[in-house]
Scaffold this motif. Structure first.
Motif, PDB file in Angstrom:
ATOM      1  N   ARG A  77      29.219  38.116  59.641  1.00 32.12           N
ATOM      2  CA  ARG A  77      30.426  37.833  60.298  1.00 32.12           C
ATOM      3  C   ARG A  77      30.244  37.624  61.980  1.00 32.12           C
ATOM      4  NH1 ARG A  77      34.466  42.644  57.848  1.00 32.12           N
ATOM      5  NH2 ARG A  77      34.548  41.788  55.951  1.00 32.12           N
ATOM      6  N   GLU A  78      31.174  36.969  62.518  1.00 24.64           N
ATOM      7  CA  GLU A  78      30.860  36.541  63.839  1.00 24.64           C
ATOM      8  C   GLU A  78      32.099  37.349  64.567  1.00 24.64           C
ATOM      9  OE1 GLU A  78      31.015  32.328  64.373  1.00 24.64           O
ATOM     10  OE2 GLU A  78      29.243  32.129  63.377  1.00 24.64           O
ATOM     11  N   CYS A  79      31.827  37.542  65.663  1.00 26.43           N
ATOM     12  CA  CYS A  79      32.734  38.040  66.716  1.00 26.43           C
ATOM     13  C   CYS A  79      33.693  37.380  67.056  1.00 26.43           C
ATOM     14  CB  CYS A  79      31.886  38.708  68.190  1.00 26.43           C
ATOM     15  SG  CYS A  79      32.846  39.407  69.225  1.00 26.43           S
ATOM     16  N   THR A  80      35.086  38.023  67.022  1.00 22.84           N
ATOM     17  CA  THR A  80      36.152  37.249  67.503  1.00 22.84           C
ATOM     18  C   THR A  80      36.625  36.939  69.033  1.00 22.84           C
ATOM     19  OG1 THR A  80      37.672  38.903  66.730  1.00 22.84           O
ATOM     20  CG2 THR A  80      37.063  37.166  65.130  1.00 22.84           C
ATOM     21  N   ARG A  81      35.850  37.998  69.794  1.00 29.64           N
ATOM     22  CA  ARG A  81      36.329  37.910  71.186  1.00 29.64           C
ATOM     23  C   ARG A  81      35.916  36.766  71.916  1.00 29.64           C
ATOM     24  NH1 ARG A  81      36.887  43.907  73.227  1.00 29.64           N
ATOM     25  NH2 ARG A  81      36.830  44.888  71.389  1.00 29.64           N
ATOM     26  N   GLU A  82      36.190  36.649  73.043  1.00 20.22           N
ATOM     27  CA  GLU A  82      36.133  35.271  73.691  1.00 20.22           C
ATOM     28  C   GLU A  82      34.786  35.695  74.383  1.00 20.22           C
ATOM     29  OE1 GLU A  82      37.320  38.988  76.306  1.00 20.22           O
ATOM     30  OE2 GLU A  82      38.458  37.679  74.978  1.00 20.22           O
ATOM     31  N   ALA A  83      33.988  34.469  74.766  1.00 20.45           N
ATOM     32  CA  ALA A  83      32.871  34.581  75.043  1.00 20.45           C
ATOM     33  C   ALA A  83      32.465  35.125  76.639  1.00 20.45           C
ATOM     34  CB  ALA A  83      32.329  32.884  75.462  1.00 20.45           C
TER      35      ALA A  83
END
Length: 93
Positions: A77-83
């Motif tokens: 899974r990938e992080c959904t927060r902003e860069a």
């Protein structure tokens, strides 16, 4: 006769029953002497080439409005927060 001897006898009978059908096609061809049986180093035929080229599949994903962190967890899974988020933990969606 012990339990183990009885199991061994049943296993041998099953093996004999399953292999009593006769020679395999490869063994029969070798016994006929016509052509050699194909081996791993000698394939029977060349693999057929695909006649129709598949069209590339375009993904119907919406363009992200803002860049994401992209940090991946162990399960993919990938992080959904902003860069470059200041938080130390990630949110996986």
């Amino acid at each position: 006769m012990s339990k183990v001897d009885a199991q061994r006898a049943m296993r041998e009978a099953k093996y004999a029953r399953n292999n009593a059908s006769g020679p395999t096609r490869r063994e029969a061809a070798a016994a006929a002497g016509g052509a050699e049986a194909p081996t791993a180093s000698q394939p029977a035929t060349k693999p057929a080439k695909a006649r129709v080229a598949k069209a590339p599949v375009e993904k119907a994903e919406a363009a992200p409005t803002e860049a994401r962190c992209g940090h991946r967890s162990m399960n993919g899974r990938e992080c959904t927060r902003e860069a470059n988020h200041p938080e130390k933990n990630h949110r996986y969606g």
